[in-house]
Motif scaffolding. Structure first.
Motif, PDB file in Angstrom:
ATOM      1  N   MET A   7       0.957  -1.266  -0.018  1.00 59.95           N
ATOM      2  CA  MET A   7       0.153  -0.179   0.023  1.00 59.95           C
ATOM      3  C   MET A   7       0.857   1.203   0.328  1.00 59.95           C
ATOM      4  SD  MET A   7      -2.886  -0.984   2.946  1.00 59.95           S
ATOM      5  CE  MET A   7      -3.256  -2.631   3.181  1.00 59.95           C
ATOM      6  N   PHE A   8       0.403   2.297  -0.574  1.00 65.88           N
ATOM      7  CA  PHE A   8       1.435   3.407  -0.836  1.00 65.88           C
ATOM      8  C   PHE A   8       0.592   4.374   0.070  1.00 65.88           C
ATOM      9  CE2 PHE A   8       1.694   7.274  -3.895  1.00 65.88           C
ATOM     10  CZ  PHE A   8       2.725   7.743  -3.167  1.00 65.88           C
ATOM     11  N   VAL A   9      -0.564   4.359   0.337  1.00 63.55           N
ATOM     12  CA  VAL A   9      -1.214   5.694   0.978  1.00 63.55           C
ATOM     13  C   VAL A   9      -2.089   5.170   2.302  1.00 63.55           C
ATOM     14  CG1 VAL A   9      -2.760   7.725   0.704  1.00 63.55           C
ATOM     15  CG2 VAL A   9      -1.548   6.826  -1.305  1.00 63.55           C
ATOM     16  N   ARG A  10      -1.948   5.985   3.130  1.00 61.51           N
ATOM     17  CA  ARG A  10      -2.805   5.977   4.339  1.00 61.51           C
ATOM     18  C   ARG A  10      -4.121   7.092   4.409  1.00 61.51           C
ATOM     19  NH1 ARG A  10      -0.849   5.821  10.465  1.00 61.51           N
ATOM     20  NH2 ARG A  10      -0.255   7.946   9.965  1.00 61.51           N
ATOM     21  N   THR A  11      -5.189   6.572   4.430  1.00 57.95           N
ATOM     22  CA  THR A  11      -6.221   7.473   4.773  1.00 57.95           C
ATOM     23  C   THR A  11      -6.956   7.647   6.133  1.00 57.95           C
ATOM     24  OG1 THR A  11      -7.903   8.706   3.880  1.00 57.95           O
ATOM     25  CG2 THR A  11      -8.155   6.086   4.046  1.00 57.95           C
ATOM     26  N   HIS A  12      -6.836   8.982   6.790  1.00 60.25           N
ATOM     27  CA  HIS A  12      -7.626   8.692   8.096  1.00 60.25           C
ATOM     28  C   HIS A  12      -9.186   9.168   7.910  1.00 60.25           C
ATOM     29  CE1 HIS A  12      -3.290   9.620   8.604  1.00 60.25           C
ATOM     30  NE2 HIS A  12      -3.391   8.821   9.671  1.00 60.25           N
ATOM     31  N   LEU A  13      -9.956   8.428   8.539  1.00 60.21           N
ATOM     32  CA  LEU A  13     -11.459   8.609   8.311  1.00 60.21           C
ATOM     33  C   LEU A  13     -12.154   8.866   9.714  1.00 60.21           C
ATOM     34  CD1 LEU A  13     -11.941   5.775   5.979  1.00 60.21           C
ATOM     35  CD2 LEU A  13     -11.717   8.301   5.395  1.00 60.21           C
ATOM     36  N   ASN A  14     -13.125   9.633   9.889  1.00 54.67           N
ATOM     37  CA  ASN A  14     -13.964   9.985  10.808  1.00 54.67           C
ATOM     38  C   ASN A  14     -15.457   9.254  10.502  1.00 54.67           C
ATOM     39  OD1 ASN A  14     -12.927  13.121  10.043  1.00 54.67           O
ATOM     40  ND2 ASN A  14     -12.457  12.326  11.995  1.00 54.67           N
ATOM     41  N   SER A  15     -15.449   8.023  11.238  1.00 50.58           N
ATOM     42  CA  SER A  15     -16.535   7.234  11.087  1.00 50.58           C
ATOM     43  C   SER A  15     -17.944   7.832  11.423  1.00 50.58           C
ATOM     44  CB  SER A  15     -16.523   5.951  11.897  1.00 50.58           C
ATOM     45  OG  SER A  15     -16.345   6.097  13.332  1.00 50.58           O
ATOM     46  N   GLY A  16     -17.921   8.680  12.317  1.00 45.24           N
ATOM     47  CA  GLY A  16     -19.338   9.237  12.739  1.00 45.24           C
ATOM     48  C   GLY A  16     -19.663  10.470  11.660  1.00 45.24           C
ATOM     49  N   LEU A  17     -18.789  10.984  10.449  1.00 42.10           N
ATOM     50  CA  LEU A  17     -19.131  11.788   9.638  1.00 42.10           C
ATOM     51  C   LEU A  17     -19.675  11.358   8.361  1.00 42.10           C
ATOM     52  CD1 LEU A  17     -16.700  14.621  10.937  1.00 42.10           C
ATOM     53  CD2 LEU A  17     -18.977  14.187  11.567  1.00 42.10           C
ATOM     54  N   PHE A  18     -19.657  10.201   7.915  1.00 38.32           N
ATOM     55  CA  PHE A  18     -19.548   9.633   6.689  1.00 38.32           C
ATOM     56  C   PHE A  18     -20.900  10.423   6.155  1.00 38.32           C
ATOM     57  CE2 PHE A  18     -17.544   5.586   8.102  1.00 38.32           C
ATOM     58  CZ  PHE A  18     -16.537   5.972   7.995  1.00 38.32           C
ATOM     59  N   GLY A  19     -21.005  10.785   4.819  1.00 45.55           N
ATOM     60  CA  GLY A  19     -21.803  11.336   4.142  1.00 45.55           C
ATOM     61  C   GLY A  19     -22.181  12.757   4.470  1.00 45.55           C
ATOM     62  N   ASP A  20     -21.805  13.486   5.547  1.00 45.48           N
ATOM     63  CA  ASP A  20     -21.940  14.817   5.867  1.00 45.48           C
ATOM     64  C   ASP A  20     -21.781  15.745   4.898  1.00 45.48           C
ATOM     65  OD1 ASP A  20     -22.793  14.182   8.489  1.00 45.48           O
ATOM     66  OD2 ASP A  20     -21.408  15.600   9.329  1.00 45.48           O
ATOM     67  N   LYS A  21     -22.826  17.011   4.811  1.00 44.18           N
ATOM     68  CA  LYS A  21     -22.505  17.869   3.594  1.00 44.18           C
ATOM     69  C   LYS A  21     -22.083  19.242   4.419  1.00 44.18           C
ATOM     70  CE  LYS A  21     -24.871  15.748   0.121  1.00 44.18           C
ATOM     71  NZ  LYS A  21     -25.986  15.585  -0.900  1.00 44.18           N
ATOM     72  N   THR A  22     -21.136  19.725   4.204  1.00 44.82           N
ATOM     73  CA  THR A  22     -20.755  20.989   4.725  1.00 44.82           C
ATOM     74  C   THR A  22     -19.851  21.764   3.717  1.00 44.82           C
ATOM     75  OG1 THR A  22     -18.439  20.359   5.646  1.00 44.82           O
ATOM     76  CG2 THR A  22     -20.263  20.013   7.319  1.00 44.82           C
ATOM     77  N   TYR A  23     -19.783  23.121   4.034  1.00 43.80           N
ATOM     78  CA  TYR A  23     -19.054  23.965   2.962  1.00 43.80           C
ATOM     79  C   TYR A  23     -17.794  24.411   3.890  1.00 43.80           C
ATOM     80  CZ  TYR A  23     -22.628  24.016  -0.410  1.00 43.80           C
ATOM     81  OH  TYR A  23     -23.341  23.584  -1.370  1.00 43.80           O
ATOM     82  N   GLU A  24     -16.551  24.554   3.298  1.00 46.71           N
ATOM     83  CA  GLU A  24     -15.298  24.885   3.629  1.00 46.71           C
ATOM     84  C   GLU A  24     -14.687  26.048   3.241  1.00 46.71           C
ATOM     85  OE1 GLU A  24     -13.744  22.463   5.998  1.00 46.71           O
ATOM     86  OE2 GLU A  24     -12.102  23.866   6.223  1.00 46.71           O
ATOM     87  N   GLY A  25     -14.519  26.822   4.157  1.00 40.83           N
ATOM     88  CA  GLY A  25     -14.041  28.375   3.953  1.00 40.83           C
ATOM     89  C   GLY A  25     -12.520  28.228   3.852  1.00 40.83           C
ATOM     90  N   ARG A  26     -11.716  28.865   2.909  1.00 42.63           N
ATOM     91  CA  ARG A  26     -10.359  28.604   2.750  1.00 42.63           C
ATOM     92  C   ARG A  26      -9.651  30.129   2.265  1.00 42.63           C
ATOM     93  NH1 ARG A  26     -10.639  24.811  -2.959  1.00 42.63           N
ATOM     94  NH2 ARG A  26     -10.415  26.463  -4.377  1.00 42.63           N
ATOM     95  N   ILE A  27      -8.364  29.839   2.368  1.00 44.66           N
ATOM     96  CA  ILE A  27      -7.469  31.015   2.212  1.00 44.66           C
ATOM     97  C   ILE A  27      -6.230  30.085   1.511  1.00 44.66           C
ATOM     98  CG2 ILE A  27      -5.927  32.824   2.970  1.00 44.66           C
ATOM     99  CD1 ILE A  27      -7.786  33.249   5.399  1.00 44.66           C
ATOM    100  N   GLY A  28      -6.248  30.490   0.010  1.00 45.28           N
ATOM    101  CA  GLY A  28      -5.111  29.782  -0.578  1.00 45.28           C
ATOM    102  C   GLY A  28      -5.106  28.366  -0.526  1.00 45.28           C
ATOM    103  N   ASN A  29      -4.236  27.917   0.095  1.00 41.63           N
ATOM    104  CA  ASN A  29      -4.223  26.360   0.189  1.00 41.63           C
ATOM    105  C   ASN A  29      -4.851  25.658   1.510  1.00 41.63           C
ATOM    106  OD1 ASN A  29      -2.612  26.946  -1.967  1.00 41.63           O
ATOM    107  ND2 ASN A  29      -1.387  24.950  -1.718  1.00 41.63           N
TER     108      ASN A  29
END
Ligand SMILES: [Zn+2]
Length: 227
Positions: A1-23
């Motif tokens: 395996m090349f990549v590891r992913t970290h997941l939040n099992s209580g948030l699957f399918g949640d819909k939010t919006y993310e405010g961002r600055i640059g990256n």
């Protein structure tokens, strides 16, 4: 395996919006609140988490690791809550993916000093912070439950740091541990998106035949076996 992913099992399918600055993702807003408000100070992007029934397809071939049930700041909750956040996430992810979950990332990079017993009780063996030392170190971390990054992908020195790593003597058991924040941040970027930068990083390291590209769990397994 090349990549590891970290997941939040209580948030699957949640819909939010993310405010961002640059990256950087700065703040998260529930979809209903975002849609009700007409004007926003920051540019926002949808942050629609993957629904549970699609996860196994999306993350086929990934090492699965915990990020708490609900993206909890471990420094700001009780010991009882810390134990629940890690134990329940590990149980849910192990059941869903059929993997033994031994990796963890601290939400907001916080709480390593108070989380050790909660992590150990859930069988976690490697836990990463969200910070990198000012001078990169390529040694395996002394404390696997408080692993710093070698370099953060959005840092200006990412490529000089990679070049320094590639120039090292082949055969040394060294580690370059790169972080790519959250999935929704891959399209962030001013001149170059994080995804494009990741591709450039992968192309750079893959030209070196003595570099093994793997997930952090696999890196530790090889390190412990002396491979
Ligand atoms: Zn996070």
């Amino acid at each position: 395996m090349f990549v590891r992913t970290h997941l939040n099992s209580g948030l699957f399918g949640d819909k939010t919006y993310e405010g961002r600055i640059g990256n950087m993702g700065i703040t998260e807003m529930p979809a209903a609140r975002f849609e009700a408000k007409k004007h926003h100070l920051l540019p926002y992007v949808p942050h629609f988490r993957i629904p549970e029934n699609e996860l196994r397809d999306v993350y086929a071939g990934f090492e699965i690791a915990s990020h708490t049930v609900s993206h909890m700041n471990m420094a700001r909750c009780s010991e009882e809550e810390r134990i629940r956040q890690v134990r329940d996430d590990v149980t849910a992810l192990s059941g869903l993916f059929g993997q033994t979950v031994t990796g963890f990332a601290y939400p907001y990079g916080a709480g390593a000093n108070v989380s050790r017993s909660a992590l150990q009780a859930a069988g976690i063996r490697y836990a990463r912070l969200a910070t990198a030392p000012s001078q990169p170190s390529f040694r395996f971390p002394e404390d696997p439950l408080a692993m710093p990054l070698t370099c953060w992908h959005i840092a200006k020195k990412t490529f000089p740091c990679i070049e320094q790593f590639l120039m090292m003597k082949p055969g040394d058991d060294d580690l370059f541990f790169l972080m790519f924040a959250h999935g929704y941040e891959f399209d962030f970027g001013t001149k170059e998106s994080n995804w494009e930068k990741l591709e450039r990083i992968c192309q750079t390291v893959s030209r070196q035949p003595d570099v093994i590209c793997c997930s952090i769990g696999e890196a530790f397994r090889r390190h412990e076996k002396g491979e």
